[in-house]
Structures are given as structure tokens and as C-alpha cells.
Design a protein around this motif. Sequence first.
Motif, short mmCIF file in Angstrom:
data_model
loop_
_atom_site.label_atom_id
_atom_site.label_comp_id
_atom_site.label_asym_id
_atom_site.label_seq_id
_atom_site.Cartn_x
_atom_site.Cartn_y
_atom_site.Cartn_z
N LEU A 1 0.84 -1.20 0.00
CA LEU A 1 0.00 0.00 0.00
C LEU A 1 0.88 1.25 0.00
O LEU A 1 0.45 2.33 -0.43
CB LEU A 1 -0.94 -0.03 1.22
CG LEU A 1 -1.89 1.13 1.44
CD1 LEU A 1 -2.68 1.48 0.20
CD2 LEU A 1 -2.83 0.81 2.60
N THR A 2 2.13 1.11 0.44
CA THR A 2 3.12 2.18 0.37
C THR A 2 3.24 2.73 -1.05
O THR A 2 3.47 3.93 -1.26
CB THR A 2 4.50 1.64 0.82
OG1 THR A 2 4.38 1.09 2.14
CG2 THR A 2 5.56 2.73 0.82
N LYS A 3 3.10 1.87 -2.06
CA LYS A 3 3.27 2.28 -3.46
C LYS A 3 2.34 3.43 -3.83
O LYS A 3 2.71 4.32 -4.61
CB LYS A 3 3.02 1.10 -4.39
CG LYS A 3 4.05 -0.02 -4.32
CD LYS A 3 3.67 -1.16 -5.25
CE LYS A 3 4.79 -2.20 -5.38
NZ LYS A 3 4.98 -2.99 -4.16
N SER A 4 1.12 3.41 -3.32
CA SER A 4 0.16 4.46 -3.68
C SER A 4 0.60 5.82 -3.16
O SER A 4 0.33 6.85 -3.77
CB SER A 4 -1.22 4.10 -3.12
OG SER A 4 -1.67 2.86 -3.64
N PHE A 5 1.31 5.85 -2.03
CA PHE A 5 1.83 7.10 -1.50
C PHE A 5 3.01 7.59 -2.35
O PHE A 5 3.14 8.79 -2.60
CB PHE A 5 2.26 6.91 -0.04
CG PHE A 5 1.11 6.66 0.89
CD1 PHE A 5 0.54 7.72 1.59
CD2 PHE A 5 0.58 5.39 1.06
CE1 PHE A 5 -0.53 7.50 2.45
CE2 PHE A 5 -0.49 5.17 1.91
CZ PHE A 5 -1.05 6.22 2.62
N THR A 6 3.86 6.67 -2.79
CA THR A 6 4.95 7.04 -3.68
C THR A 6 4.40 7.64 -4.98
O THR A 6 4.96 8.58 -5.53
CB THR A 6 5.84 5.83 -3.97
OG1 THR A 6 6.37 5.33 -2.73
CG2 THR A 6 6.99 6.19 -4.89
N SER A 7 3.30 7.08 -5.45
CA SER A 7 2.65 7.63 -6.65
C SER A 7 2.27 9.09 -6.45
O SER A 7 2.42 9.92 -7.36
CB SER A 7 1.41 6.80 -7.01
OG SER A 7 0.69 7.38 -8.06
N MET A 8 1.75 9.42 -5.27
CA MET A 8 1.38 10.82 -5.01
C MET A 8 2.62 11.71 -4.99
O MET A 8 2.58 12.86 -5.45
CB MET A 8 0.62 10.93 -3.70
CG MET A 8 -0.74 10.22 -3.70
SD MET A 8 -1.85 10.75 -5.04
CE MET A 8 -1.84 9.27 -6.08
N ALA A 9 3.74 11.19 -4.47
CA ALA A 9 4.98 11.97 -4.49
C ALA A 9 5.40 12.27 -5.93
O ALA A 9 5.86 13.38 -6.23
CB ALA A 9 6.08 11.21 -3.75
#
Length: 476
Positions: free
Chosen positions: A68-76
Motif C-alpha cells: 500500500l506504500t506504493k500508492s503514497f509514492t505515486s502521489m509523491a
Amino acid sequence: MPSQRPLLPRSAPAASGMSSRSIVALLDRLEARSVECHSLMVVHHGRVVAEGWWAPYSAERPHLLYSLTKSFTSMAVGIAIADGLLSLDDRVVDVLPEHVPADLSEQGSRITVHHLLSMTAGHPTDSLGEAWELEPDDLVKGFLRLPFAAAEGTRHSYDNSTTFILARMVERVTGRDLPGFLDERLFEPMGVDHAEWDRVASGAAFGFHGLHLTTEAVAAFGELLLRGGRWGDQQLVPREWVELATGRHIDCVPFKDDGSDDADFACGYGYQIWMSRHGYHGHGSFGQQCVVVPSHDLVVAVTAQGDAQVVLDALWECLLPGMDEVGSARDDEILADRLRGLSLRPVPGSAGPERSADARLDASAEGSALPDGTTVRVVPADGGWLIRFDSLLDVEVGHGVWRESSPLGRPVVAAGAWQGSTFLADLYVITTPHRVRLVVDADAGTAVATWSTVPLTGPGLELHVRSPLMTRPDVA
């Protein structure tokens, strides 16, 4: 433990226009399917209408989100693009030129931010293990050296390396590490003051894994996506980016390869976000979920040790039918009582005999958490026990209650009991989905310690209770 400040307003389900009975039905389904839930938060029309934690998990505790960390990286990535520092067409070889291998293929030279976000670089399977083995000190170079099986942009293949590379690209163009960048641009403006990150040995955040957040912070992230990147009066992520990230870019091959149903992982992939039969979701291994259903103005956050598809099926079949039903105050009270009483069951058995036990660990069992031959000593202490694992670590264990200790920096919450001449204890690595079951045969002098589910970063218990967690070779 971090302070807990509400990020979202609260409301009773009936006041929000939904039935509490649907949430009770969801809880019943998860219990019937033996899903070990750790937390659940339901947000309807921007308000939390149901929240619960299965003890010993609790509201203030950050929880490992895995992918689920990946979705936060996407926002970055989206924020960096909005700042004019990056673009979807930027190539890896141009942004990270020092990681380009001498034997770079033509296709490797063409991989762009878009290909990484949509996981369409062309590798046949997840490249992470092979890339790290090929280049232990440079995952980016290892990724680019591996052969491609499909033309870029044509086929989705779930690939952790892509997100690692995106994190490094964001760091290069912003001059900030990923955690610091997200703290400044996302978490702090939202009021999230307890984001924690696991890292590789160099100190770099994984990017594809390793973010720890509270359940409410996950739910707030879902609400941010639902509102098109807006939080209060601030546009933290451009609406255009949220629409791009949560839109379908590529078909998916089945996420599982064992023939079992995974309908909500076959609806297409966005930018580090899965499309669902209803809305979309961010997903982490073992059931870490941020589910967003715009058609119902609904966000659901789940942390668990279980099968994500079972949880998603339960949401669609139990929760959604109650979204348009009129609830009652009495139903809300019944639900509130149910949520307050959620708990994982401590090991049954007695507190006696008042005796110490010494054993040697047998690591032949699958999923062993400790090395073979480790000495295990069980010592009565303060109405419970102290478990000593060689000189590696000591863990405090309660009887009928959960007892917390932090032997190497990260908390372990444990309960145990005697069953005849056998001592059993469950050791929850409480910031993760995982626990270790310890079984000591006092008469035979033997012990086993096995994971309920083995962490994806390896089976060593000592590794997972160290803070910070560093689990891979240095990556420059």
C-alpha cells in the motif's frame, strides 16, 4: 507511542444515511471466513461511521502497510510533476544516469516514468529478487540489466523494482528523501505526524514497501483521493494527477497464480493503484487495504493478516447493500458495543505451574523465526513470564492479558499460558501483520517458534524487532 489527533470527523452510521446492520454483517462475514482483522475504519460522506481495533492492536499504533506504500509514492511522483521537476515521459537513464549499465539494451533506454508507474516496463515477472542478486549494490542498474519479455507499455507485470526507482527519481529531482518530501507536502498538511518508514541499509526508503501509518491516516489518505487531492482548503495533490493515478491504464494478468479467484485484482491497474469492481484500492500484502468507492462516497481502511480478496468480497456483499438503507439509533448502539469488544484471543491455559523451563529451539519447522539451537528460557515474572532467547532478545509475556516490551527497539505484545507441561505464547510484532507462536515442551526440553505468516522481508525475528528495519544490501 505517537499522540493521536483526529484527522477525520465522526458520525453515527444512521446520521450518515447508512445502516449499522451492514457493518455488523461485514464483521460477521470476516469472522466466519477466519480473516484475522487488526483494524477497520469506514468513512461515509467524509465522516468516520465505524472504527475498531482487535486487541492487542490499537488506534494510535502505526501499522506496516506493505505495498500500500506504493500508492503514497505515486502521489509523491504527481507532486514532483506538478512542480515541473519531472514528467511522465522522463526516462530513467536521463534522471539517474550514474545507474545506467554498460550493456544497456535499447528497451532499457526507453523506460519512462509512465512505464514505471503502470508497471509496464516489460519484465515477465517481479524483477526485484533477480535485480538485487544481479547488482546487490544498485537495484536500478540490476533492473535495467535484466532482459525484457514484452515491449514497454504493452503488458502489466507486478514489479516492486519500478516503485523503488520512482522513489529514487523523486529524490533526485526534488533534492529531498522520499519520507521528508511526503512529510512536507502531504503528511504534515494533513495532520499526520506519525509516518514511519523501513529502509535499505543505505538509509533510503524502500518506496514500494515499508511505510507504517495508523488506520486513520490510511483512511484519511483514501478520503484525500476521493476528494481529488484536496484536504480542507489546500490542494495537496493536483486533481488531474489523482484522476490519472486512479484511472485504468493497463489490463492485468491474474494477481494470483494458483487458480483462486482474485476478481478485484483483474480490473486493471492505474498508477500504483488497483482498479476494483467498485472504485479502486491501494493494496498491501496480507490484507492491508485502502478502498475508495466514489459512487457511494465511501472509504474503507483495513489492516489484517488475511486474504485481501476475501475482505473485498465481504465489502461488496455485506457493506454496500446497506449504503442506502435507513439505520436506527438502536442499531448504532449494537454496532458500537461490538466494535468496543473486538479482540484477538490470548492463548488459553493456566498461569501455573510456577516454574521455569529451559529448551533448545528446533528450527526444522517451516517458518521458523529463530536459528536452530537457540536456547529458550521461560521465567515466571510479575504474574506472567519473561522469555529469554539466548542473548538475542528478551520478551515479556502476560497471562490472559497482553504485555508489551521493546527488546530491540520495536514493540512486541505477547500473551501465553501453560497447557499441561507445554508452554505456549503468541508474540505479536505489533507494528506488522505478523506474530510468532512459541511452543515449549518443558519435559522434552525442546521448543519451536514459527510465524503465522512469514514476513516478506525474511523469517528472522531479531531482524523484525529492530528499529529501524533494514533488510537489504546497501543501495547507492
